[in-house]
Design a protein around this motif. Structure first.
Motif, mmCIF file in Angstrom:
data_model
loop_
_atom_site.group_PDB
_atom_site.id
_atom_site.type_symbol
_atom_site.label_atom_id
_atom_site.label_comp_id
_atom_site.label_asym_id
_atom_site.label_seq_id
_atom_site.Cartn_x
_atom_site.Cartn_y
_atom_site.Cartn_z
ATOM 1 N N GLY A 63 0.794 -1.220 0.000
ATOM 2 C CA GLY A 63 0.000 0.000 0.000
ATOM 3 C C GLY A 63 0.826 1.269 0.000
ATOM 4 N N SER A 64 0.198 2.342 0.427
ATOM 5 C CA SER A 64 0.824 3.652 0.259
ATOM 6 C C SER A 64 1.567 4.145 1.498
ATOM 7 N N MET A 65 1.400 3.455 2.635
ATOM 8 C CA MET A 65 1.981 4.015 3.853
ATOM 9 C C MET A 65 2.898 3.087 4.630
ATOM 10 N N GLU A 113 8.078 0.845 -8.520
ATOM 11 C CA GLU A 113 7.839 1.792 -7.419
ATOM 12 C C GLU A 113 6.346 2.018 -7.187
ATOM 13 N N TRP A 114 5.554 1.761 -8.169
ATOM 14 C CA TRP A 114 4.098 1.908 -8.042
ATOM 15 C C TRP A 114 3.479 1.289 -9.285
ATOM 16 N N CYS A 115 2.248 0.883 -9.211
ATOM 17 C CA CYS A 115 1.579 0.373 -10.411
ATOM 18 C C CYS A 115 0.102 0.728 -10.281
ATOM 19 N N HIS A 116 -0.661 0.387 -11.280
ATOM 20 C CA HIS A 116 -2.103 0.561 -11.119
ATOM 21 C C HIS A 116 -2.650 -0.770 -10.615
ATOM 22 N N GLN A 117 -2.890 -0.849 -9.318
ATOM 23 C CA GLN A 117 -3.154 -2.143 -8.687
ATOM 24 C C GLN A 117 -4.371 -2.898 -9.240
ATOM 25 N N PRO A 118 -5.527 -2.246 -9.392
ATOM 26 C CA PRO A 118 -6.671 -3.011 -9.914
ATOM 27 C C PRO A 118 -6.377 -3.619 -11.278
ATOM 28 N N TRP A 161 -7.633 -1.834 3.733
ATOM 29 C CA TRP A 161 -8.998 -2.199 3.362
ATOM 30 C C TRP A 161 -9.222 -2.150 1.840
ATOM 31 N N ASN A 162 -8.642 -1.152 1.180
ATOM 32 C CA ASN A 162 -8.820 -1.097 -0.280
ATOM 33 C C ASN A 162 -8.181 -2.304 -0.950
ATOM 34 N N SER A 163 -6.974 -2.621 -0.533
ATOM 35 C CA SER A 163 -6.284 -3.767 -1.142
ATOM 36 C C SER A 163 -7.052 -5.056 -0.869
ATOM 37 N N THR A 164 -7.559 -5.195 0.341
ATOM 38 C CA THR A 164 -8.324 -6.400 0.677
ATOM 39 C C THR A 164 -9.542 -6.515 -0.227
ATOM 40 N N LEU A 165 -10.286 -5.417 -0.338
ATOM 41 C CA LEU A 165 -11.496 -5.433 -1.176
ATOM 42 C C LEU A 165 -11.141 -5.667 -2.646
ATOM 43 N N GLU A 166 -10.068 -5.036 -3.090
ATOM 44 C CA GLU A 166 -9.668 -5.185 -4.499
ATOM 45 C C GLU A 166 -9.261 -6.637 -4.774
ATOM 46 N N GLY A 167 -8.533 -7.243 -3.837
ATOM 47 C CA GLY A 167 -8.140 -8.648 -4.007
ATOM 48 C C GLY A 167 -9.373 -9.551 -4.037
ATOM 49 N N THR A 223 -0.239 -9.125 0.592
ATOM 50 C CA THR A 223 -0.745 -7.786 0.904
ATOM 51 C C THR A 223 -0.646 -7.450 2.384
ATOM 52 N N HIS A 224 -0.576 -6.140 2.657
ATOM 53 C CA HIS A 224 -0.604 -5.679 4.051
ATOM 54 C C HIS A 224 -2.038 -5.660 4.582
ATOM 55 N N CYS A 225 -3.000 -5.943 3.703
ATOM 56 C CA CYS A 225 -4.416 -5.982 4.084
ATOM 57 C C CYS A 225 -4.972 -4.609 4.462
ATOM 58 N N TRP A 260 6.765 -6.947 -7.439
ATOM 59 C CA TRP A 260 6.820 -6.408 -6.075
ATOM 60 C C TRP A 260 6.841 -4.881 -6.142
ATOM 61 N N VAL A 261 5.840 -4.262 -5.519
ATOM 62 C CA VAL A 261 5.812 -2.799 -5.448
ATOM 63 C C VAL A 261 6.612 -2.352 -4.233
ATOM 64 N N VAL A 262 7.682 -1.617 -4.499
ATOM 65 C CA VAL A 262 8.483 -1.051 -3.402
ATOM 66 C C VAL A 262 8.536 0.455 -3.647
HETATM 67 N N1 UDP Z 1 -2.190 1.016 -4.947
HETATM 68 C C1 UDP Z 1 -1.912 1.212 -6.269
HETATM 69 N N2 UDP Z 1 -0.672 0.871 -6.729
HETATM 70 C C2 UDP Z 1 0.276 0.316 -5.947
HETATM 71 C C3 UDP Z 1 -0.028 0.090 -4.588
HETATM 72 C C4 UDP Z 1 -1.275 0.451 -4.122
HETATM 73 O O1 UDP Z 1 -2.746 1.681 -7.049
HETATM 74 O O2 UDP Z 1 1.361 0.058 -6.462
HETATM 75 C C5 UDP Z 1 -3.515 1.430 -4.451
HETATM 76 C C6 UDP Z 1 -4.389 0.244 -4.163
HETATM 77 O O3 UDP Z 1 -5.069 -0.146 -5.344
HETATM 78 C C7 UDP Z 1 -5.300 0.748 -3.075
HETATM 79 C C8 UDP Z 1 -4.488 1.849 -2.391
HETATM 80 O O4 UDP Z 1 -3.376 2.115 -3.223
HETATM 81 O O5 UDP Z 1 -6.466 1.279 -3.632
HETATM 82 C C9 UDP Z 1 -3.957 1.440 -1.042
HETATM 83 O O6 UDP Z 1 -5.000 1.460 -0.132
HETATM 84 P P1 UDP Z 1 -5.060 0.445 1.080
HETATM 85 O O7 UDP Z 1 -6.298 0.759 1.852
HETATM 86 O O8 UDP Z 1 -4.941 -0.945 0.617
HETATM 87 O O9 UDP Z 1 -3.753 0.726 1.902
HETATM 88 P P2 UDP Z 1 -3.108 2.073 2.510
HETATM 89 O O10 UDP Z 1 -2.278 2.656 1.436
HETATM 90 O O11 UDP Z 1 -4.245 2.978 2.930
HETATM 91 O O12 UDP Z 1 -2.293 1.561 3.645
#
Ligand code: UDP
Length: 457
Positions: free
Chosen positions: A272-274, A324-329, A346-352, A342-344, A298-300
């Motif tokens: 995720g982002s944080m 470094e980043w991708c469009h996850q969906p 909520w967005n990632s969990t729902l998307e998975g 995944t770090h789980c 692997w997104v780092v």
């Molecule tokens: N995401 C993305 N590209 C990446 C990593 C994450 O687009 O390489 C998006 C992912 O699809 C999700 C969001 O970033 O919608 C991360 O939200 P999430 O609630 O999973 O985690 P957070 O970043 O809030 O910890």
């Protein structure tokens, strides 16, 4: 064309996301869905977010910015200082903005971690709709935390916590700040305050769907005007265009790379982002990924890159790709992806879940530990990695990946959740009907007071 509400006026709502990656997209997806159903939708964000993200795909919305004071900040600030400054500046500027530009609006939809926006709505005679971007289950936990209900538990490893309408939760399932129980601690206050005025909110939206969280939704519905509208990212159908990123992929090479992989051959990894992993954890994960028989993507994030084992990218060449980043969906929908580490969030969990991709849960903090518990033990859609002293070892990670990729039952369950998520947002599904109901209430309300009972069905 917006929905006419008399005398040529269009029904307008104002959507206010919290300015963080995991909060903006669910709000924007909902906003676009409302616009597609005929409402005029104004999105208000901070000046700094508008500068760092590309909103070019939001043409159905009007985008407005107000300052949160960040232009006056030099150097770094603590989360506590940030939240204080954000609330002070943003709430004042938002109130002025509403008076100057939004006098025709009928409702404000605001992120649940900004409960003070409800006063801005109510002071102007507008409906207030609170939007939770976390699961209903963890939100219920935060409610109980605020009520002091968790204080009774000793928080020893083997003592389970029983909370209404939730599975038994062990210490490792709960956010670590539940163990500390200092009501004034910044994170605790932020999360428990979500309930501080919720009984006055006319709608309480959750980015979840009924079948996913039935018992706790029922429990919550007895108290508040709970309305499920998720998974929001599916509301407008599958498209790589429906989300914005505060991070930009440096290159699109991963698309080509994925295309060249066999079906079910890639482990996708993202935190995720944080989340910030320890260097030792990155090393264990790196070893595990190299040890499995799968390719990996692997997104780092750039801020994490220096924690990768030395020469990792070259060691992994041919087997794995670090981006470094991708469009996850877009990645999750790809047939090459076999599982999602995944770090789980909520967005990632729902998307998975919504893509039917089995999950390997490596939760880090906050709501993620409980999401991991639900993924593995309640929804049966993945495996949860166990660690010691906060580090998950390479054998454990590799074992979970093998279990998940090779597990027919886990895969079947994941696919069942995919179907149910699609049903919820599809025509006549629970989330779809809730959105339609909201639009009709906003569009056809006669301008009188909104009361929570009038929206409970
Ligand atoms: N995401 C993305 N590209 C990446 C990593 C994450 O687009 O390489 C998006 C992912 O699809 C999700 C969001 O970033 O919608 C991360 O939200 P999430 O609630 O999973 O985690 P957070 O970043 O809030 O910890």
């Amino acid at each position: 064309m917006g929905i006419e509400v008399g005398a040529g006026r269009k029904a307008q709502v104002v959507v206010i996301p919290f300015p963080a990656q995991g909060h903006i997209n669910p709000a924007l997806a909902f906003a676009k869905c409302l616009a597609s159903k005929g409402l005029l939708v104004a999105v208000v964000t901070t000046t700094s977010i508008a500068k760092s993200a590309n909103f070019s795909d939001c043409t159905s919305l009007t985008l407005h910015t107000v300052s949160d004071g960040s232009e006056h900040v030099e150097g770094t600030e603590t989360v506590e200082a940030y939240l204080k400054r954000f609330r002070c500046n943003f709430s004042r500027n938002l109130a002025d903005f509403m008076d100057d530009h939004m006098s025709c609006a009928r409702a404000i939809i605001y992120d649940s971690i900004m409960p003070w926006v409800l006063d801005i709505a109510k002071d102007r005679g507008l409906a207030g709709a609170c939007f939770f971007t976390m699961s209903c289950g963890i939100s219920a936990v935060f409610h109980h935390l605020g009520q002091g209900l968790l204080l009774r538990y000793p928080y020893e490893d083997d003592v389970a916590v029983s909370l209404p309408a939730l599975p038994q939760l062990e210490k490792r399932d709960l956010p670590s700040f539940c163990h500390v129980v200092d009501p004034e601690q910044c994170a605790v206050k932020l999360l428990t305050d979500q309930f501080s005025n919720l009984e006055r909110a006319d709608w309480v939206f959750f980015n979840t769907f009924d079948n996913l969280e039935t018992p706790v939704l029922e429990w919550m519905r007895r108290r508040w005007a709970i309305t499920t509208i998720g998974p929001t990212f599916l509301l407008l159908g599958e498209s790589k265009k429906h989300s914005i990123s505060l991070f930009e992929p440096k290159a699109d090479a991963y698309r080509e790379w994925l295309e060249s992989r066999d079906p079910n051959s890639v482990v996708y990894v993202s935190f995720g982002s944080m989340a910030s992993l320890k260097k030792e954890q990155m090393a264990e994960l790196g070893h595990a990924l190299l040890a499995t028989g799968y390719h990996f993507l692997w997104v780092v994030r750039s801020s994490e890159l220096d924690k990768l084992p030395p020469d990792f990218a070259s060691t992994a060449a041919g087997k794995g790709l670090v981006v470094e980043w991708c469009h996850q969906p877009e990645v999750l929908v790809h047939k090459a992806v076999a599982c999602f580490v995944t770090h789980c969030g909520w967005n990632s969990t729902l998307e998975g879940l919504s893509h039917g991709v089995p999950l390997v849960a490596m939760a880090q903090w906050a709501d993620q530990t409980m999401n991991a518990k639900l993924v593995a033990d309640v929804w049966g859609a993945g495996a949860r990695c166990g660690g010691r002293d906060g580090i998950v070892g390479r054998e454990e990670i590799a074992k979970c990946i093998e279990r998940v990729v090779g597990g027919d039952e886990i895969r079947r369950n994941a696919l069942r959740w995919k179907e149910m998520a699609a049903e919820a947002v599809g025509k006549g599904g629970t989330s779809d009907l809730n959105v339609v109901d909201f639009v009709s209430k906003i569009a056809f309300d006669d301008g009188g007071d909104f009361s929570p009972t009038s929206v409970l069905v």
